[in-house]
Design a protein around this motif. Structure first.
Motif, PDB file in Angstrom:
ATOM      1  N   LYS A   1       5.299  10.467  15.317  1.00 31.72           N
ATOM      2  CA  LYS A   1       5.588  11.292  14.112  1.00 31.72           C
ATOM      3  C   LYS A   1       6.838  10.931  13.221  1.00 31.72           C
ATOM      4  CE  LYS A   1       5.992  16.154  12.356  1.00 31.72           C
ATOM      5  NZ  LYS A   1       6.082  17.583  12.682  1.00 31.72           N
ATOM      6  N   ARG A   2       7.727  10.597  13.881  1.00 27.79           N
ATOM      7  CA  ARG A   2       9.071  10.276  13.277  1.00 27.79           C
ATOM      8  C   ARG A   2       8.863   8.841  12.488  1.00 27.79           C
ATOM      9  NH1 ARG A   2      11.971  12.482  17.456  1.00 27.79           N
ATOM     10  NH2 ARG A   2      12.023  10.558  18.497  1.00 27.79           N
ATOM     11  N   GLU A   3       8.123   8.127  13.514  1.00 27.68           N
ATOM     12  CA  GLU A   3       8.022   6.756  13.033  1.00 27.68           C
ATOM     13  C   GLU A   3       7.109   6.590  11.636  1.00 27.68           C
ATOM     14  OE1 GLU A   3       6.326   4.463  16.405  1.00 27.68           O
ATOM     15  OE2 GLU A   3       8.137   4.737  17.270  1.00 27.68           O
ATOM     16  N   ARG A   4       6.023   7.607  11.569  1.00 30.89           N
ATOM     17  CA  ARG A   4       5.106   7.669  10.471  1.00 30.89           C
ATOM     18  C   ARG A   4       5.892   8.129   9.086  1.00 30.89           C
ATOM     19  NH1 ARG A   4       1.697  10.129  14.377  1.00 30.89           N
ATOM     20  NH2 ARG A   4       2.319  12.048  13.687  1.00 30.89           N
ATOM     21  N   GLU A   5       6.674   9.109   9.372  1.00 31.66           N
ATOM     22  CA  GLU A   5       7.618   9.664   8.354  1.00 31.66           C
ATOM     23  C   GLU A   5       8.538   8.645   7.855  1.00 31.66           C
ATOM     24  OE1 GLU A   5       9.345  13.172   9.970  1.00 31.66           O
ATOM     25  OE2 GLU A   5       7.581  14.402   9.895  1.00 31.66           O
ATOM     26  N   CYS A   6       9.071   7.920   8.815  1.00 34.33           N
ATOM     27  CA  CYS A   6       9.955   6.703   8.289  1.00 34.33           C
ATOM     28  C   CYS A   6       9.175   5.831   7.270  1.00 34.33           C
ATOM     29  CB  CYS A   6      10.683   6.227   9.263  1.00 34.33           C
ATOM     30  SG  CYS A   6      11.884   7.058   9.978  1.00 34.33           S
TER      31      CYS A   6
ATOM     32  N   ARG B   1       6.527   6.055   5.784  1.00 37.99           N
ATOM     33  CA  ARG B   1       6.065   6.815   4.574  1.00 37.99           C
ATOM     34  C   ARG B   1       7.322   6.724   3.523  1.00 37.99           C
ATOM     35  NH1 ARG B   1       4.718  11.844   6.031  1.00 37.99           N
ATOM     36  NH2 ARG B   1       3.144  11.177   7.076  1.00 37.99           N
ATOM     37  N   GLU B   2       8.300   7.000   3.941  1.00 36.86           N
ATOM     38  CA  GLU B   2       9.560   6.914   3.297  1.00 36.86           C
ATOM     39  C   GLU B   2       9.924   5.667   2.616  1.00 36.86           C
ATOM     40  OE1 GLU B   2      13.179   8.877   5.067  1.00 36.86           O
ATOM     41  OE2 GLU B   2      11.923  10.642   5.078  1.00 36.86           O
ATOM     42  N   MET B   3       9.779   4.606   3.543  1.00 37.36           N
ATOM     43  CA  MET B   3      10.009   3.216   3.324  1.00 37.36           C
ATOM     44  C   MET B   3       8.726   2.910   2.204  1.00 37.36           C
ATOM     45  SD  MET B   3      12.443   1.900   4.860  1.00 37.36           S
ATOM     46  CE  MET B   3      12.443   0.119   4.759  1.00 37.36           C
ATOM     47  N   ASP B   4       7.904   3.327   2.249  1.00 36.51           N
ATOM     48  CA  ASP B   4       6.653   3.076   1.151  1.00 36.51           C
ATOM     49  C   ASP B   4       6.880   3.367  -0.133  1.00 36.51           C
ATOM     50  OD1 ASP B   4       5.340   1.528   3.331  1.00 36.51           O
ATOM     51  OD2 ASP B   4       3.693   3.042   3.970  1.00 36.51           O
ATOM     52  N   LEU B   5       7.550   4.574  -0.063  1.00 33.62           N
ATOM     53  CA  LEU B   5       8.005   5.249  -1.524  1.00 33.62           C
ATOM     54  C   LEU B   5       9.051   4.540  -1.908  1.00 33.62           C
ATOM     55  CD1 LEU B   5       7.762   9.114  -0.317  1.00 33.62           C
ATOM     56  CD2 LEU B   5       6.180   7.692  -2.071  1.00 33.62           C
ATOM     57  N   THR B   6       9.974   3.944  -1.315  1.00 28.98           N
ATOM     58  CA  THR B   6      11.163   3.279  -1.865  1.00 28.98           C
ATOM     59  C   THR B   6      10.806   1.892  -2.308  1.00 28.98           C
ATOM     60  OG1 THR B   6      12.015   2.464   0.259  1.00 28.98           O
ATOM     61  CG2 THR B   6      12.942   4.522  -0.501  1.00 28.98           C
ATOM     62  N   LYS B   7       9.762   1.318  -1.823  1.00 36.58           N
ATOM     63  CA  LYS B   7       8.999  -0.101  -2.203  1.00 36.58           C
ATOM     64  C   LYS B   7       8.328  -0.009  -3.308  1.00 36.58           C
ATOM     65  CE  LYS B   7       9.200  -1.965   2.539  1.00 36.58           C
ATOM     66  NZ  LYS B   7       8.154  -2.484   3.451  1.00 36.58           N
ATOM     67  N   GLN B   8       8.137   1.173  -3.874  1.00 34.52           N
ATOM     68  CA  GLN B   8       7.450   1.386  -5.197  1.00 34.52           C
ATOM     69  C   GLN B   8       7.930   0.509  -6.372  1.00 34.52           C
ATOM     70  OE1 GLN B   8       6.214   5.319  -5.938  1.00 34.52           O
ATOM     71  NE2 GLN B   8       4.904   5.410  -4.421  1.00 34.52           N
ATOM     72  N   PRO B   9       7.266  -0.167  -7.453  1.00 31.33           N
ATOM     73  CA  PRO B   9       7.757  -0.879  -8.416  1.00 31.33           C
ATOM     74  C   PRO B   9       8.695   0.178  -9.125  1.00 31.33           C
ATOM     75  CG  PRO B   9       5.299  -0.997  -8.540  1.00 31.33           C
ATOM     76  CD  PRO B   9       5.720  -0.327  -7.033  1.00 31.33           C
ATOM     77  N   LYS B  10       9.639  -0.534  -9.712  1.00 31.44           N
ATOM     78  CA  LYS B  10      10.243   0.324 -10.636  1.00 31.44           C
ATOM     79  C   LYS B  10       9.664   0.685 -11.891  1.00 31.44           C
ATOM     80  CE  LYS B  10      14.602  -0.160  -8.511  1.00 31.44           C
ATOM     81  NZ  LYS B  10      15.112   0.903  -8.295  1.00 31.44           N
ATOM     82  N   SER B  11       8.677  -0.144 -12.297  1.00 34.12           N
ATOM     83  CA  SER B  11       7.729   0.168 -13.679  1.00 34.12           C
ATOM     84  C   SER B  11       7.220   1.630 -13.523  1.00 34.12           C
ATOM     85  CB  SER B  11       6.815  -0.904 -13.962  1.00 34.12           C
ATOM     86  OG  SER B  11       5.882  -0.978 -12.752  1.00 34.12           O
ATOM     87  N   ILE B  12       6.784   1.899 -12.543  1.00 36.10           N
ATOM     88  CA  ILE B  12       6.113   3.287 -12.364  1.00 36.10           C
ATOM     89  C   ILE B  12       7.295   4.223 -12.791  1.00 36.10           C
ATOM     90  CG2 ILE B  12       5.149   5.049 -10.669  1.00 36.10           C
ATOM     91  CD1 ILE B  12       3.992   2.671  -9.186  1.00 36.10           C
ATOM     92  N   GLN B  13       8.172   4.183 -12.269  1.00 30.01           N
ATOM     93  CA  GLN B  13       9.423   5.325 -12.512  1.00 30.01           C
ATOM     94  C   GLN B  13       9.865   5.230 -14.178  1.00 30.01           C
ATOM     95  OE1 GLN B  13      12.586   4.392  -9.775  1.00 30.01           O
ATOM     96  NE2 GLN B  13      11.063   5.148  -8.025  1.00 30.01           N
TER      97      GLN B  13
END
Length: 187
Positions: free
Chosen positions: A156-161, A163-175
Motif C-alpha cells: 500500500k505504501r509503495e502504491r501511494e509513493c 502515485r505521488e511520483m507520477d503526480l510530480t512527473k506531470q508536465p509543467k504546461s498542465i499547471q
C-alpha cells in the motif's frame, strides 16, 4: 417445468407414504399426457439431527417429539439442552456480512485469539473466505498472519509513493494552463 412439494411436520413414516403416493400420481399423469418426469429428493435430515447430550435428555426429547407428532429442529434441541439458541446460521451470516464489506478497512486477525470462541470464528472466516475466493467472489482483506499484514501495508505504501511520483512527473504546461485564469481574478 419444475414442481416443488414440501412436506413438513409429519412423522417420518407418514411422510414416506405421502411421498410415495404423490410420486405414483405424478407418474400416472406423466404417462397419460406423454411427458417425462424426474424426482429429486432433498435430504433435510440434518436439521433434525441429534445433539451431544445425556442419554436421558435424548429419550426425553424423543418422547416429546412422539407426543407432538413432529420432530424438533437441532437448534430447538440445543436451546432446550443448553439454554442457548445456536446452529441457525448467525455466525455464517455475520462472517459473510464482514467479508462482503469490501470497501471497509481490512480485518486484522494477525494477533493471537483471546479464547476458543474467537479462534473458532477466525477459522470459520478463513474457510468461508477461501471458498468465496475460489469461486472468484471479491472479499474484504483479512490478515491471518503478521506477514500478510506487513506485506499489505508495504504494498500500500509503495502504491501511494508511486502515485505521488507520477503526480510530480506531470508536465509543467498542465499547471500553467490552469494558473493564468486564476491569476486574473481580483481578490
Amino acid at each position: 417445468m419444475k414442481i416443488i412439494i414440501r412436506i413438513e411436520g409429519w412423522r417420518q413414516q407418514d411422510k414416506k407414504a405421502i411421498v410415495k403416493s404423490i410420486k405414483g400420481f405424478v407418474k400416472s399423469l406423466a404417462k397419460r399426457f406423454g411427458f417425462q418426469v424426474e424426482f429429486d429428493e432433498i435430504n433435510n435430515d440434518w436439521i433434525y439431527r441429534q445433539i451431544p447430550s445425556s442419554p436421558y435428555l435424548e429419550k426425553q426429547l424423543e418422547a416429546v417429539e412422539k407426543a407432538l407428532g413432529f420432530k424438533l429442529f437441532v437448534w430447538q434441541k440445543t436451546f432446550i439442552a443448553t439454554g442457548h439458541f445456536r446452529q441457525y446460521g448467525k455466525t455464517t451470516a455475520e462472517i459473510l456480512k464482514d467479508l462482503l464489506a469490501i470497501d471497509d478497512e481490512p480485518i486484522d486477525y494477525s494477533a493471537r485469539a483471546g479464547n476458543a470462541r474467537a479462534e473458532f470464528y477466525r477459522e470459520e472466516t478463513k474457510k468461508i473466505k477461501e471458498k468465496l475466493e475460489a469461486d472468484r467472489i471479491i472479499t474484504r482483506t483479512v490478515f491471518f498472519t503478521k506477514d500478510e499484514k506487513n506485506k499489505y501495508y508495504r504494498e500500500k505504501r509503495e502504491r501511494e509513493c508511486k502515485r505521488e511520483m507520477d503526480l510530480t512527473k506531470q508536465p509543467k504546461s498542465i499547471q500553467q494552463d490552469i494558473l493564468p485564469e486564476f491569476r486574473n481574478w481580483t481578490w
